[in-house]
Write an enzyme that holds these catalytic residues in place. Structure first.
Site, PDB file in Angstrom:
ATOM      1  N   THR A  12       0.866  -1.182   0.000  1.00 17.98           N
ATOM      2  CA  THR A  12       0.000   0.000   0.000  1.00 17.98           C
ATOM      3  C   THR A  12       0.905   1.235   0.000  1.00 17.98           C
ATOM      4  OG1 THR A  12      -0.206   0.269   2.409  1.00 17.98           O
ATOM      5  CG2 THR A  12      -1.751  -1.252   1.343  1.00 17.98           C
ATOM      6  N   GLY A  13       0.482   2.260  -0.738  1.00 18.29           N
ATOM      7  CA  GLY A  13       1.375   3.417  -0.886  1.00 18.29           C
ATOM      8  C   GLY A  13       2.628   3.020  -1.645  1.00 18.29           C
ATOM      9  N   SER A  16       5.113   5.800  -4.645  1.00 15.64           N
ATOM     10  CA  SER A  16       5.998   6.931  -4.355  1.00 15.64           C
ATOM     11  C   SER A  16       6.911   6.561  -3.190  1.00 15.64           C
ATOM     12  CB  SER A  16       5.100   8.132  -3.994  1.00 15.64           C
ATOM     13  OG  SER A  16       5.833   9.208  -3.482  1.00 15.64           O
ATOM     14  N   TYR A 150       0.124  12.548  14.320  1.00 12.36           N
ATOM     15  CA  TYR A 150       0.871  11.615  13.457  1.00 12.36           C
ATOM     16  C   TYR A 150       1.706  10.667  14.321  1.00 12.36           C
ATOM     17  CZ  TYR A 150       4.568  10.084  10.216  1.00 12.36           C
ATOM     18  OH  TYR A 150       5.451   9.339   9.481  1.00 12.36           O
TER      19      TYR A 150
HETATM   20  N1  LIG Z   1       9.814  10.095   4.576  1.00 14.73           N
HETATM   21  C1  LIG Z   1      10.041  10.059   5.877  1.00 14.73           C
HETATM   22  O1  LIG Z   1      10.885  10.796   6.405  1.00 14.73           O
HETATM   23  C2  LIG Z   1       9.286   9.074   6.748  1.00 14.73           C
HETATM   24  C3  LIG Z   1       9.731   8.885   8.058  1.00 14.73           C
HETATM   25  C4  LIG Z   1       9.055   7.993   8.887  1.00 14.73           C
HETATM   26  C5  LIG Z   1       7.961   7.291   8.398  1.00 14.73           C
HETATM   27  N2  LIG Z   1       7.536   7.504   7.124  1.00 14.73           N
HETATM   28  C6  LIG Z   1       6.368   6.727   6.676  1.00 14.73           C
HETATM   29  O2  LIG Z   1       6.702   6.048   5.491  1.00 14.73           O
HETATM   30  C7  LIG Z   1       5.521   5.806   4.724  1.00 14.73           C
HETATM   31  C8  LIG Z   1       5.779   6.242   3.308  1.00 14.73           C
HETATM   32  O3  LIG Z   1       6.070   7.625   3.308  1.00 14.73           O
HETATM   33  P1  LIG Z   1       6.927   8.327   2.160  1.00 14.73           P
HETATM   34  O4  LIG Z   1       7.784   9.330   2.829  1.00 14.73           O
HETATM   35  O5  LIG Z   1       7.519   7.317   1.253  1.00 14.73           O
HETATM   36  O6  LIG Z   1       5.758   9.175   1.444  1.00 14.73           O
HETATM   37  P2  LIG Z   1       5.323   9.387  -0.071  1.00 14.73           P
HETATM   38  O7  LIG Z   1       6.500   9.545  -0.957  1.00 14.73           O
HETATM   39  O8  LIG Z   1       4.320  10.489  -0.048  1.00 14.73           O
HETATM   40  O9  LIG Z   1       4.561   8.047  -0.415  1.00 14.73           O
HETATM   41  C9  LIG Z   1       3.352   7.773   0.255  1.00 14.73           C
HETATM   42  C10 LIG Z   1       2.606   6.706  -0.494  1.00 14.73           C
HETATM   43  O10 LIG Z   1       1.404   6.426   0.232  1.00 14.73           O
HETATM   44  C11 LIG Z   1       0.271   6.703  -0.600  1.00 14.73           C
HETATM   45  N3  LIG Z   1      -0.801   7.251   0.216  1.00 14.73           N
HETATM   46  C12 LIG Z   1      -0.763   8.317   1.048  1.00 14.73           C
HETATM   47  N4  LIG Z   1      -1.952   8.500   1.609  1.00 14.73           N
HETATM   48  C13 LIG Z   1      -2.763   7.538   1.134  1.00 14.73           C
HETATM   49  C14 LIG Z   1      -4.105   7.206   1.334  1.00 14.73           C
HETATM   50  N5  LIG Z   1      -4.887   7.921   2.157  1.00 14.73           N
HETATM   51  N6  LIG Z   1      -4.609   6.149   0.665  1.00 14.73           N
HETATM   52  C15 LIG Z   1      -3.846   5.426  -0.174  1.00 14.73           C
HETATM   53  N7  LIG Z   1      -2.558   5.696  -0.416  1.00 14.73           N
HETATM   54  C16 LIG Z   1      -2.038   6.746   0.236  1.00 14.73           C
HETATM   55  C17 LIG Z   1       0.777   7.680  -1.624  1.00 14.73           C
HETATM   56  O11 LIG Z   1      -0.040   7.648  -2.785  1.00 14.73           O
HETATM   57  P3  LIG Z   1      -0.612   9.057  -3.381  1.00 14.73           P
HETATM   58  O12 LIG Z   1       0.612   9.872  -3.690  1.00 14.73           O
HETATM   59  O13 LIG Z   1      -1.381   8.638  -4.571  1.00 14.73           O
HETATM   60  O14 LIG Z   1      -1.436   9.643  -2.282  1.00 14.73           O
HETATM   61  C18 LIG Z   1       2.181   7.143  -1.879  1.00 14.73           C
HETATM   62  O15 LIG Z   1       2.147   6.017  -2.721  1.00 14.73           O
HETATM   63  C19 LIG Z   1       4.405   6.563   5.445  1.00 14.73           C
HETATM   64  O16 LIG Z   1       3.674   5.656   6.255  1.00 14.73           O
HETATM   65  C20 LIG Z   1       5.148   7.556   6.321  1.00 14.73           C
HETATM   66  O17 LIG Z   1       4.410   7.928   7.472  1.00 14.73           O
HETATM   67  C21 LIG Z   1       8.173   8.364   6.285  1.00 14.73           C
END
Ligand SMILES: NC(=O)c1ccc[n+]([C@@H]2O[C@H](COP(=O)([O-])OP(=O)(O)OC[C@H]3O[C@@H](n4cnc5c(N)ncnc54)[C@H](OP(=O)(O)O)[C@@H]3O)[C@@H](O)[C@H]2O)c1
Length: 252
Positions: A12-13, A16, A150
């Site tokens: 899921t997700g 990106s 969050y």
């Molecule tokens: N980047 C960081 O520093 C970091 C640190 C700690 C944890 N995380 C966690 O890592 C995970 C991925 O984050 P990322 O940084 O890789 O973010 P990202 O680049 O924005 O990717 C997020 C992914 O989740 C999808 N998504 C978001 N909201 C959604 C929803 N309501 N329903 C279905 N799909 C949804 C997005 O699709 P769309 O673009 O189509 O919405 C995208 O595919 C998240 O759980 C985040 O909390 C990230």
């Protein structure tokens, strides 16, 4: 030898950031893939990278009807799943005096409720020896004043992983979490903050980080591969931190 030959993974997700980097690595290791997201164009661009045999599904991660419809498509296409990577998540600031009920509900719905019910509804698809991986965040271990909702949603996931690991290990299904620190993803760079605030936060993180940089999505994907594969066969209910040492200096 490819570590995921013959395996099927749902991410899921997966369109990106961390999810897409993991999809690329899982694919290179032999897995068949289904990925979800909300934005059709991002999903189409991900499919162009991953190959036409990737099942891409537009699905809102916090909506039970959409979760059920998404899993019905996965069932129809693949029949069974070996790997369920629950990675979709949203982050937005919720300072105590400005946060709204709508923000609170949407963060909890996507980050926590959606994960619980996706696991519940995916159970009939999961094969013996399946691996469930949940993306949490180092904010679940430290005070994070402007992102308290969050951080709490990710703390709830840590607890959920421990409980469901015990619930499911008797069915030969392992549940674990990946706990990323600051990772340079599209999502991080789209945080809804004024540009000067965003850049100040970014350079503050780099200054405080023991490794003095953000992590790359590929560096998280390699830990996801470990948890997805038989290499982690004895790892159950664990949360693996991938943060360049950030929690060592963030925690009191
Ligand atoms: N980047 C960081 O520093 C970091 C640190 C700690 C944890 N995380 C966690 O890592 C995970 C991925 O984050 P990322 O940084 O890789 O973010 P990202 O680049 O924005 O990717 C997020 C992914 O989740 C999808 N998504 C978001 N909201 C959604 C929803 N309501 N329903 C279905 N799909 C949804 C997005 O699709 P769309 O673009 O189509 O919405 C995208 O595919 C998240 O759980 C985040 O909390 C990230």
């Amino acid at each position: 030898m490819n570590k995921l030959n013959g395996k099927t993974a749902l991410i899921t997700g997966g369109s990106s950031g961390i999810g897409l980097a993991t999809a690329r690595l899982f694919k290179a290791e032999g897995a068949r893939l289904a990925i979800t997201g909300r934005d059709r164009e991002r999903l189409a661009a991900a499919r162009a990278q991953l190959g036409d045999d990737t099942l891409t599904i537009v699905s809102e991660a916090g909506c039970l009807n959409e979760i059920e419809a998404m899993l019905a498509q996965v069932d129809q296409h693949f029949g069974k799943l070996d790997i369920l990577f629950l990675n979709a998540g949203i982050a937005e600031p919720t300072p105590l005096e400005q946060a709204t009920e709508a923000q609170f509900d949407s963060i909890m719905r996507v980050n926590f409720k959606g994960v619980f019910f996706t696991i519940q509804k995916a159970l009939p698809l999961l094969k013996p020896k399946a691996s469930i991986i949940v993306t949490t965040s180092i904010t679940n271990r430290s005070g994070t004043p402007n992102f308290s909702v969050y951080a709490a949603s990710k703390a709830a996931l840590r607890s959920l992983v421990q409980s469901l690991a015990l619930t499911l290990i008797g069915r030969d299904i392992r549940v674990n979490a990946i706990n990323p620190g600051p990772i340079d993803t599209e999502g991080f760079n789209r945080l809804p903050l004024p540009s000067e605030v965003f850049h100040a936060i970014k350079s503050d993180i780099e200054d405080r980080s023991p490794i003095k940089r953000f992590g790359a999505p590929d560096e998280v994907a390699k830990v996801a591969l470990f948890l997805a594969s038989e290499d982690s066969a004895y790892v159950v209910g664990e949360e693996i931190v991938v943060d360049g040492g950030m929690t060592l200096v963030c925690l009191p």
